[in-house]
Motif scaffolding. Structure first.
Motif, PDB file in Angstrom:
ATOM      1  N   GLU A  67       0.835  -1.204   0.000  1.00  0.00           N
ATOM      2  CA  GLU A  67       0.000   0.000   0.000  1.00  0.00           C
ATOM      3  C   GLU A  67       0.868   1.251   0.000  1.00  0.00           C
ATOM      4  O   GLU A  67       0.604   2.209  -0.757  1.00  0.00           O
ATOM      5  CB  GLU A  67      -0.943  -0.001   1.207  1.00  0.00           C
ATOM      6  N   GLN A  68       1.908   1.264   0.810  1.00  0.00           N
ATOM      7  CA  GLN A  68       2.781   2.435   0.880  1.00  0.00           C
ATOM      8  C   GLN A  68       3.671   2.555  -0.352  1.00  0.00           C
ATOM      9  O   GLN A  68       3.993   3.668  -0.787  1.00  0.00           O
ATOM     10  CB  GLN A  68       3.634   2.382   2.152  1.00  0.00           C
ATOM     11  N   LYS A  71       1.527   4.138  -2.829  1.00  0.00           N
ATOM     12  CA  LYS A  71       1.254   5.532  -2.468  1.00  0.00           C
ATOM     13  C   LYS A  71       2.454   6.439  -2.718  1.00  0.00           C
ATOM     14  O   LYS A  71       2.290   7.577  -3.180  1.00  0.00           O
ATOM     15  CB  LYS A  71       0.830   5.603  -0.995  1.00  0.00           C
TER      16      LYS A  71
END
Length: 262
Positions: A67-68, A71
């Motif tokens: 997820e990071q 992002k």
């Protein structure tokens, strides 16, 4: 100089870097984004030096940092459609995230990557075969048995990170694991036991593998010494000699910056 750098390896987190100092690819990203960043910095590598991330399957110990990464970076991520959908359904991956299909393969100026099916209780699990410059690497974890496809892909690879998840006696005696969990681990879609790893390691070494890295060791049902001892003894009983015919080590739970130069 080609190198393989196990960043983390256990039932809790898994990620492996392959490349050179400053530039390479990742197989899995199962630790936190910060831990991954810090580990890469130990070999003078930043995220902008990562060509791509190749995901084996959607279990959290293989995708925690995704997820990071999505992002904060523009790194392309290879993950099968079924695995991505399962990860999104579980809330582990952002809805609408875009992935490349690992079965389409990957080729760049430095790398050529293909995948093979493994046998695990996930939506769609794979391992990876990586050609980097003139060297062949294999990464195979999370499989209940060595499939014919896995064997065909990995035979001949110079360096292989291979699952050696559990010691059968330690698992059987473990009071913290339910009978259902033990059946899951030992099943055909579970994990590879130390003896299974040892038997396949024999085939690997006899086909040209020189560097064996035992990975995804259970912290409750195995130890590095137990896993290494099982495979090393078997190879020596087959007439193979450590340091002459093969090297063997266990991937660390969390790296301290050590890597294997090939």
């Amino acid at each position: 100089m080609a190198r393989i750098y196990p960043i983390c390896s256990s039932s809790g987190a898994n990620s492996t870097f392959i490349g050179t100092r400053g530039h390479g690819i990742l197989v899995d990203a199962g630790c936190s984004f910060r831990a991954l960043k810090n580990a890469l910095e130990l070999i003078d590598t930043r995220f902008d030096g990562i060509e791509a991330v190749f995901v084996t399957h959607e279990h959290s110990d293989h995708i925690k940092a995704l997820e990071q990464i999505i992002k904060h970076t523009k790194i392309p991520i290879f993950m099968s459609e079924k695995s991505a959908a399962a990860g999104m359904q579980k809330g582990l991956i952002p809805e609408g995230a875009q992935f490349y299909n690992p079965r389409d393969g990957y080729k760049s100026a430095h790398f050529e990557v293909s995948c093979f099916n493994t046998s695990h209780d996930s939506a769609d699990s794979v391992g990876y075969k990586i050609r980097f410059k003139d060297e062949m690497f294999g990464v195979c974890t999370d499989t209940g048995f060595v499939t014919d496809e896995t064997e065909k892909a990995l035979l001949g690879c110079k360096t292989v990170l291979l699952e050696s998840n559990y010691d059968e006696d330690m698992l059987r005696r473990n009071p913290n694991y339910s009978a259902d969990l033990k059946r899951r681990i030992t099943g055909m879609q579970g994990h590879l036991a130390n003896p299974d790893c040892a038997f396949f390691a024999e085939k690997l070494v006899k086909s040209g593998t020189r560097n064996l890295i035992l990975g995804h060791l259970s912290r409750e049902n195995n130890t590095p010494a137990t896993a290494i001892g099982c495979t090393k003894r078997h190879l020596e009983q087959c007439g193979l000699t450590a340091e002459k015919d093969f090297t063997i080590c266990a991937a660390p739970v969390v790296t301290e910056g050590e890597y294997i130069a090939v």
